[in-house]
Design an enzyme around this catalytic site. Sequence first.
Site, PDB file in Angstrom:
ATOM      1  N   ARG A 293      48.459 -68.954  44.084  1.00 57.54           N
ATOM      2  CA  ARG A 293      47.932 -67.679  44.544  1.00 57.54           C
ATOM      3  C   ARG A 293      49.026 -66.641  44.365  1.00 57.54           C
ATOM      4  O   ARG A 293      50.211 -66.917  44.593  1.00 57.54           O
ATOM      5  CB  ARG A 293      47.539 -67.738  46.022  1.00 57.54           C
ATOM      6  CG  ARG A 293      46.170 -68.352  46.277  1.00 57.54           C
ATOM      7  CD  ARG A 293      45.017 -67.488  45.749  1.00 57.54           C
ATOM      8  NE  ARG A 293      43.716 -68.083  46.024  1.00 57.54           N
ATOM      9  CZ  ARG A 293      43.065 -68.913  45.200  1.00 57.54           C
ATOM     10  NH1 ARG A 293      43.582 -69.244  44.038  1.00 57.54           N
ATOM     11  NH2 ARG A 293      41.890 -69.396  45.545  1.00 57.54           N
TER      12      ARG A 293
ATOM     13  N   GLY B  32      42.775 -70.629  35.868  1.00 60.82           N
ATOM     14  CA  GLY B  32      43.071 -72.028  36.207  1.00 60.82           C
ATOM     15  C   GLY B  32      41.879 -72.965  36.117  1.00 60.82           C
ATOM     16  O   GLY B  32      41.962 -74.032  35.518  1.00 60.82           O
TER      17      GLY B  32
ATOM     18  N   HIS C 215      43.768 -65.248  35.827  1.00 60.15           N
ATOM     19  CA  HIS C 215      43.238 -66.235  36.789  1.00 60.15           C
ATOM     20  C   HIS C 215      42.235 -67.184  36.114  1.00 60.15           C
ATOM     21  O   HIS C 215      41.051 -67.204  36.462  1.00 60.15           O
ATOM     22  CB  HIS C 215      42.603 -65.532  37.999  1.00 60.15           C
ATOM     23  CG  HIS C 215      42.594 -66.397  39.241  1.00 60.15           C
ATOM     24  ND1 HIS C 215      42.765 -65.894  40.501  1.00 60.15           N
ATOM     25  CD2 HIS C 215      42.420 -67.735  39.406  1.00 60.15           C
ATOM     26  CE1 HIS C 215      42.699 -66.892  41.390  1.00 60.15           C
ATOM     27  NE2 HIS C 215      42.491 -68.015  40.733  1.00 60.15           N
TER      28      HIS C 215
ATOM     29  N   ARG D  37      47.070 -82.279  45.276  1.00 56.17           N
ATOM     30  CA  ARG D  37      46.326 -82.767  44.111  1.00 56.17           C
ATOM     31  C   ARG D  37      46.784 -82.105  42.817  1.00 56.17           C
ATOM     32  O   ARG D  37      47.057 -82.773  41.821  1.00 56.17           O
ATOM     33  CB  ARG D  37      44.822 -82.496  44.304  1.00 56.17           C
ATOM     34  CG  ARG D  37      44.104 -83.482  45.193  1.00 56.17           C
ATOM     35  CD  ARG D  37      42.644 -83.067  45.338  1.00 56.17           C
ATOM     36  NE  ARG D  37      42.582 -81.801  46.050  1.00 56.17           N
ATOM     37  CZ  ARG D  37      42.373 -81.704  47.368  1.00 56.17           C
ATOM     38  NH1 ARG D  37      42.150 -82.772  48.090  1.00 56.17           N
ATOM     39  NH2 ARG D  37      42.362 -80.532  47.950  1.00 56.17           N
ATOM     40  N   ILE D  38      46.852 -80.762  42.823  1.00 61.59           N
ATOM     41  CA  ILE D  38      47.155 -80.058  41.573  1.00 61.59           C
ATOM     42  C   ILE D  38      48.632 -80.218  41.211  1.00 61.59           C
ATOM     43  O   ILE D  38      48.978 -80.462  40.045  1.00 61.59           O
ATOM     44  CB  ILE D  38      46.764 -78.568  41.677  1.00 61.59           C
ATOM     45  CG1 ILE D  38      45.256 -78.424  41.913  1.00 61.59           C
ATOM     46  CG2 ILE D  38      47.156 -77.835  40.393  1.00 61.59           C
ATOM     47  CD1 ILE D  38      44.806 -77.003  42.250  1.00 61.59           C
TER      48      ILE D  38
ATOM     49  N   GLU E 260      45.053 -58.822  42.747  1.00 66.73           N
ATOM     50  CA  GLU E 260      44.092 -58.965  41.647  1.00 66.73           C
ATOM     51  C   GLU E 260      42.910 -58.032  41.863  1.00 66.73           C
ATOM     52  O   GLU E 260      42.461 -57.883  42.992  1.00 66.73           O
ATOM     53  CB  GLU E 260      43.605 -60.422  41.581  1.00 66.73           C
ATOM     54  CG  GLU E 260      44.730 -61.360  41.199  1.00 66.73           C
ATOM     55  CD  GLU E 260      44.303 -62.823  41.132  1.00 66.73           C
ATOM     56  OE1 GLU E 260      43.100 -63.107  41.121  1.00 66.73           O
ATOM     57  OE2 GLU E 260      45.202 -63.668  41.081  1.00 66.73           O
TER      58      GLU E 260
HETATM   59  C1  GLV Z   1      40.763 -70.728  42.215  1.00 66.34           C
HETATM   60  O1  GLV Z   1      41.754 -70.058  42.207  1.00 66.34           O
HETATM   61  C2  GLV Z   1      40.402 -71.613  43.274  1.00 66.34           C
HETATM   62  O2  GLV Z   1      40.999 -71.588  44.377  1.00 66.34           O
HETATM   63  O3  GLV Z   1      39.462 -72.392  43.051  1.00 66.34           O
HETATM   64  C1  GLV Z   2      44.284 -78.571  45.588  1.00 66.80           C
HETATM   65  O1  GLV Z   2      43.337 -79.111  45.000  1.00 66.80           O
HETATM   66  C2  GLV Z   2      45.530 -79.235  45.960  1.00 66.80           C
HETATM   67  O2  GLV Z   2      45.515 -79.925  46.987  1.00 66.80           O
HETATM   68  O3  GLV Z   2      46.528 -79.157  45.215  1.00 66.80           O
END
Ligand code: GLV
Ligand code: GLV
Length: 319
Positions: free
Chosen positions: A238, A287, A285, A157-158, A267
Site C-alpha cells: 500500500r 498487483g 496498481h 502469503r504474498i 492514488e
Molecule cells: C489490492 O491492492 C488488494 O488489496 O487486493
Molecule cells: C496477503 O494475502 C498476505 O497475507 O500477504
Amino acid sequence: MAQVRVARRLPEPAVRLLERAGHDVQVLADERPPDRAALLAGVAGADAIVTLLSDRVDGELLDAAGPGLRIVANYAVGLDNVDLEACRARGVRVAHTPGVLTEETADMTWALALAVARRVVEGHRLAASGRWTGWAPMQLLGTSLHGRTFGVVGLGRIGRAAARRARGFGMRVAYAGRSRNEEAERETDARPLAFEELLAEADVLSLHCPSTPSTRHLIDADALARMKPGAILVNTARGDVVDEQALVDALAEERLGGAGLDVFEREPRIHPRLAAFSNVVLAPHLGSATVRARSEMARMVAEAVVEVLEGREVAHLAA
Ligand code: GLV
Ligand code: GLV
C-alpha cells in the site's frame, strides 16, 4: 429478494452468481468509482454491499445502507479502506479476497524488481526510439541480483510467494515482520532480522505488510537513510507504507539504486517527481491485475455475499 449493491462494475462471475442466487443486484458505477454522494445514496436499503479499495467503508456508509445491512464484501485483500470496528459495532460481516491474488502480486513484485535492476523501461525507450546505435559494452548497465539479499517486510502469503521467487533468482532471503513465520522461513531459508538490520542488509527491499496505523510511513526518511546505498525499494503493498516525499528526496540524493512502485500514497495521484527519475519504474496498481485473479476475486466476493445472506458460514471473514 435481497438487495445487493456493487460499487463498481466487476468482472464476472460476480453479478452472475449474485443474480443466480436470486438477489436484486445494482451496480452503482462503471469504470470510475462512484462519487461519495452517489455511493451513499446508492447503498440505501442494501442487505449487502460489494466495495472496492477506492470506497471508504465507515460508519457513515453503513448507516446510509441502514439496519438491514448484513455484509460488506471488499474486492481486495487489503482492508485499509474498511473501518472494521464500525462494521463490528453494527453487526455487519466483512469479507475480503485473500489467497487468490498472492502469486500475481508476487509476480508483479518481481516484474518491478527486475525492471529496475536491469533497466528494462530505459532499455525499452531506447530500443523504441529509433536512436539505438547498437550493442555497447557500457550501455545501460544494471545491478546483478544473484547472490544478493532480498529483504521482505511482512512474510505473509504474498511476502512468502515473493521470497520463493527470490530463491529461484539465487538470492538470499531475509525478513522482518510483526511475528516469526517459521514455516515460511523453512520453505524460503528466510532469516529473521530486526527491521533496522533488514534495512541495512537488503539489496532489494520489498514491502508486503498491510497498511495499518503502525505501518504508515514505515519507510520514512530515517528508514531510507538506513537502507544500503544502491538498494532497490519495491512496493506492491500500500502506498502509505512509504513516505513518498521522503522517497523522492532519497532518490534525488542518489542514495538508492532505484524504486519499483505499484502503489502510491494518494492514488491515483503520484508524486510528480517520481516519474522523472530514470531509475524508478511505476505501475498503476496492477498487483492483482490478471484475468484469472480478478475473476477469482469476483467469485469470492459474490460467494461471501450469498453465504452470509443465506445464513451460512463464510471462510474469509475479517469481521
Ligand atoms: C489490492 O491492492 C488488494 O488489496 O487486493
Ligand atoms: C496477503 O494475502 C498476505 O497475507 O500477504
